[in-house]
Design an enzyme around this catalytic site. Structure first.
Site, PDB file in Angstrom:
ATOM      1  N   HIS A  62     -13.530  -1.172  19.780  1.00  0.00           N
ATOM      2  CA  HIS A  62     -14.399  -1.927  20.816  1.00  0.00           C
ATOM      3  C   HIS A  62     -13.321  -2.714  21.629  1.00  0.00           C
ATOM      4  O   HIS A  62     -13.871  -3.363  22.708  1.00  0.00           O
ATOM      5  CB  HIS A  62     -15.515  -2.741  20.025  1.00  0.00           C
ATOM      6  CG  HIS A  62     -14.939  -3.797  19.354  1.00  0.00           C
ATOM      7  ND1 HIS A  62     -14.345  -3.905  18.426  1.00  0.00           N
ATOM      8  CD2 HIS A  62     -15.106  -5.386  19.816  1.00  0.00           C
ATOM      9  CE1 HIS A  62     -14.051  -5.137  18.089  1.00  0.00           C
ATOM     10  NE2 HIS A  62     -14.538  -5.881  18.677  1.00  0.00           N
ATOM     11  N   HIS A  78     -12.236  -5.637  26.167  1.00  0.00           N
ATOM     12  CA  HIS A  78     -13.269  -5.810  25.263  1.00  0.00           C
ATOM     13  C   HIS A  78     -14.482  -4.950  25.952  1.00  0.00           C
ATOM     14  O   HIS A  78     -15.118  -5.066  26.703  1.00  0.00           O
ATOM     15  CB  HIS A  78     -13.613  -7.372  25.313  1.00  0.00           C
ATOM     16  CG  HIS A  78     -14.299  -7.451  23.773  1.00  0.00           C
ATOM     17  ND1 HIS A  78     -15.894  -7.201  23.638  1.00  0.00           N
ATOM     18  CD2 HIS A  78     -14.054  -7.926  22.723  1.00  0.00           C
ATOM     19  CE1 HIS A  78     -16.270  -7.524  22.522  1.00  0.00           C
ATOM     20  NE2 HIS A  78     -15.114  -8.104  21.848  1.00  0.00           N
TER      21      HIS A  78
END
Length: 665
Positions: A62, A78
């Site tokens: 992620h 992110h």
């Protein structure tokens, strides 16, 4: 030129670009991770926002980190908010750590529907994580953008731009190598289950502690010690622990972090350092806080003081060997360079103490300027017309007789003034209407605080110092050896509170009337002792931040300027000041016992010629050498054995940073 100072960052996905403070994540939106922006994605293809090397791919896929080759910006992408729990299922990453990419290259895809089905937000967040080191500003263009469109323009700060021009940019973060060495010697990434930290220690949960090489980790530069407790492998770092932790997490991936446990460990260790409840504990806490304020106010100018001390030492040598005349313009210019920071010290300390105690630093700087104003300095040095309570009355204020003291070279009056201003300023802002504050808050603050120092605090310090000076003279006349012991042990304590000023006229009078001063020889031993103690710390400490202060402070102390040693290191870490004072007591005792005399003002090791009798070399010179050697040996040995350990740096409270990635993922 302007073009060379800027960097461009692309949108990593198609969608609507939003300002960072609109991102629904408190860590990123507050700017704790650095400047950046968010994107509400309309499709799942992710591209590289900058050209450079992939430095990190989270195990849960992620988060992806990049470092640019020219400017060494550290850029984090992110994917989604609170998506670490999805274990990487919605993400396909096409790059690995170490890969080189070009801005706009496809690096990953994210399944937006799967993220939404898991009740997570799809917002993609970009942050320049080393903003504080690299960027002066980041201008973001919000609104609809395609993946690969220029979205933000960053302006490099002056240090980074100049370093880039001169081809001397660092190739990695300050703690990257230490982080890599720690991970390698605790058994590698494969031996780490998770990592948290408290206010001074990295706390590893290792799969097999026997794989960790304790001795190697303990000897790493930047590591204080290794401990094992509570099932944790603890690496003691000190104040830089959060920076080292960040560097490790950047390398091994945010999946190893645990924000809740870190917060708990920080809270527990911080609670242990809170204010005590016992009477003696409160006294110790109060003294510790006072020392903290004094040293904290001085730390920003310690480097300048050390440099000035060294310059003054060089000038002393030049005049001693008749290379420069004390009346020559060359001497005046160099002396101004070395003396200005001391002469105007109240201005600098006023500014730093104001910041430390919550007063307006600019106003406190102005108040320092009042105390060093030439007419005030002249008034302080003027002849007294009468005496009152042992003070020479040298001025009047609206007809009232007052004593105006000298404040050049002093720090305590400004710290006391900053404390008063920190209490006065909020009250003034409450009672003065908003439209009048800009003028009348500074007006009243300057008048009241300056008046309090000049009319009350200064005279109080003068009375106390005059009384102490009379006691010192009485003790010295009673027994030179005993007075050397007492004066040597406590003189630098008097310096802290500005109570030593009454001793200086005694020394000046001795030299003016007799040509020499036994008392000044004892004072010289206290300077040598401070240098001996900080010299031990410079050699013993493995911490770069301690060594950076200790070495120049050692040179400065041996050149006769003890402030960098005292305020920068010895007093700050407590026991070292005590061991230095014991060394000074021994040196003062020997100086008095051997009747060492001094024919000049310049003391410490640099002032060796001051101990040469103009009528011919006598035992005073050899006594100076013996006393100085003993002083250095005692202060050095005691400090090495009892006065300082690198763990003492842990006592410096650091505000724990909120963790990233683990908290936001």
């Amino acid at each position: 030129m302007a073009k060379a100072q800027t960097v461009t960052i692309l949108s990593p996905v198609n969608g609507d670009v939003i300002a960072l403070n609109k991102v629904k994540d408190p860590v990123f939106s507050a700017g704790m991770m650095g400047l950046g922006f968010g994107v509400q994605p309309s499709s799942g293809e992710v591209v590289a926002p900058v050209s450079g090397q992939v430095t990190m791919v989270a195990e849960t896929k992620h988060a992806i980190g990049f470092t640019t080759p020219d400017d060494h910006l550290e850029v984090l992408v992110h994917l989604g908010i609170d998506t670490v729990d999805l274990k990487g299922a919605p993400f396909t990453v096409k790059v690995a750590a170490g890969d080189d990419v070009q801005a706009g290259d496809v690096i990953a895809t994210m399944d937006l529907a799967a993220i939404q089905a898991a009740n997570r937000q799809t917002t993609v967040i970009l942050a320049v994580t080393n903003t504080s080191d690299k960027l002066e500003s980041l201008d973001v263009v919000t609104g609809a953008k395609a993946a690969g469109d220029v979205t933000a323009t960053g302006r490099l700060n002056a240090n980074t731009f100049n370093a880039k021009r001169q081809n001397r940019l660092p190739k990695a973060g300050k703690y990257d190598q230490l982080a890599a060495d720690i991970v390698a010697n605790v058994g590698g990434v494969e031996n780490v289950s998770s990592l948290i930290h408290c206010i001074t220690r990295l706390r590893f949960y290792l799969k097999d502690e026997s794989k960790a090489n304790d001795d190697v980790v303990r000897d790493l530069k930047g590591v204080i010690d290794v401990a094992k407790a509570g099932g944790q492998y603890q690496v003691v770092i000190g104040p830089a622990v959060t920076d080292v932790y960040d560097a490790i997490i950047k390398q091994i991936g945010p999946g190893f972090s645990n924000d809740s446990e870190t917060a708990k460990a920080v809270a527990e260790t911080a609670a242990a350092a809170q204010r005590p409840t016992t009477p003696w504990g409160k006294v110790k806490w109060g003294i510790s806080n006072l020392i903290g304020v004094i040293t904290g106010s001085m730390i920003p100018v310690i480097g300048l003081l050390a440099a000035s001390g060294i310059l003054k030492g060089i000038l002393a040598l030049l005049t001693t060997f008749n290379l420069v005349s004390p009346t020559a313009p060359t001497y005046v210019i160099i002396n101004a360079m070395g003396d200005s920071v001391f002469y105007f010290l109240p201005i600098f300390v006023g500014f730093t103490a104001g910041k430390k105690l919550g007063a307006d630093p600019v106003i406190m700087g102005i108040i320092g300027g009042v105390l060093t104003y030439p007419a005030i300095v002249t008034m302080a040095s003027g002849k007294a017309t009468s005496t009152l309570l042992g003070m020479g009355i040298n001025a009047n204020f609206f007809g009232l007789p007052v004593h105006v003291a000298s404040y050049t070279y002093s720090i305590f009056p400004m710290i006391a003034g900053a404390w008063l201003a920190s209490k006065l300023e909020p009250w003034l802002k409450r009672v003065i209407p908003t439209v009048l504050r800009m003028i009348f808050v500074p007006l009243f603050e300057v008048v009241i605080v300056s008046g309090a120092i000049l009319l009350f605090l200064g005279p109080i310090i003068t009375v106390l110092s005059t009384g102490l000076a009379n006691i010192i003279v009485w003790v010295y006349n009673l027994s030179p050896a005993i007075s050397g012991l007492i004066i040597g042990g406590f003189y630098q304590v008097l310096v802290i509170f500005g109570l030593h000023w009454a001793v200086i006229p005694i020394v000046a009078n001795d030299i003016a009337t007799t040509g020499h001063s036994y008392l000044n020889a004892i004072v010289s031993a206290t300077m040598v002792a401070q240098g001996g103690a900080v010299f031990a710390i410079a050699l013993k400490s493995k911490l770069a931040n301690i060594q950076e202060l200790a070495w120049p402070a050692t040179i400065s102390a041996f050149c006769g300027v003890t402030e960098p040693a005292m305020y920068g290191i010895n007093l700050k870490y407590g026991r070292a000041f005590v061991t230095a004072s014991i060394g000074a007591a021994v040196g003062g005792f020997l100086t008095g016992l051997m009747n060492v005399n001094m024919w000049g003002f310049t003391g410490s090791l640099i002032g060796f010629t001051s101990f040469v009798n103009p009528k011919g070399l006598d035992f005073s010179f050899y006594g100076f050498l013996i006393a100085s050697a003993a002083t250095i040996v005692v202060s050095f040995a005691l400090t090495w054995m009892f006065g300082f350990k690198d763990e003492d740096a842990n006592a410096v409270k650091v505000a724990p940073k909120k963790r990233h990635l683990g908290a936001t993922a």
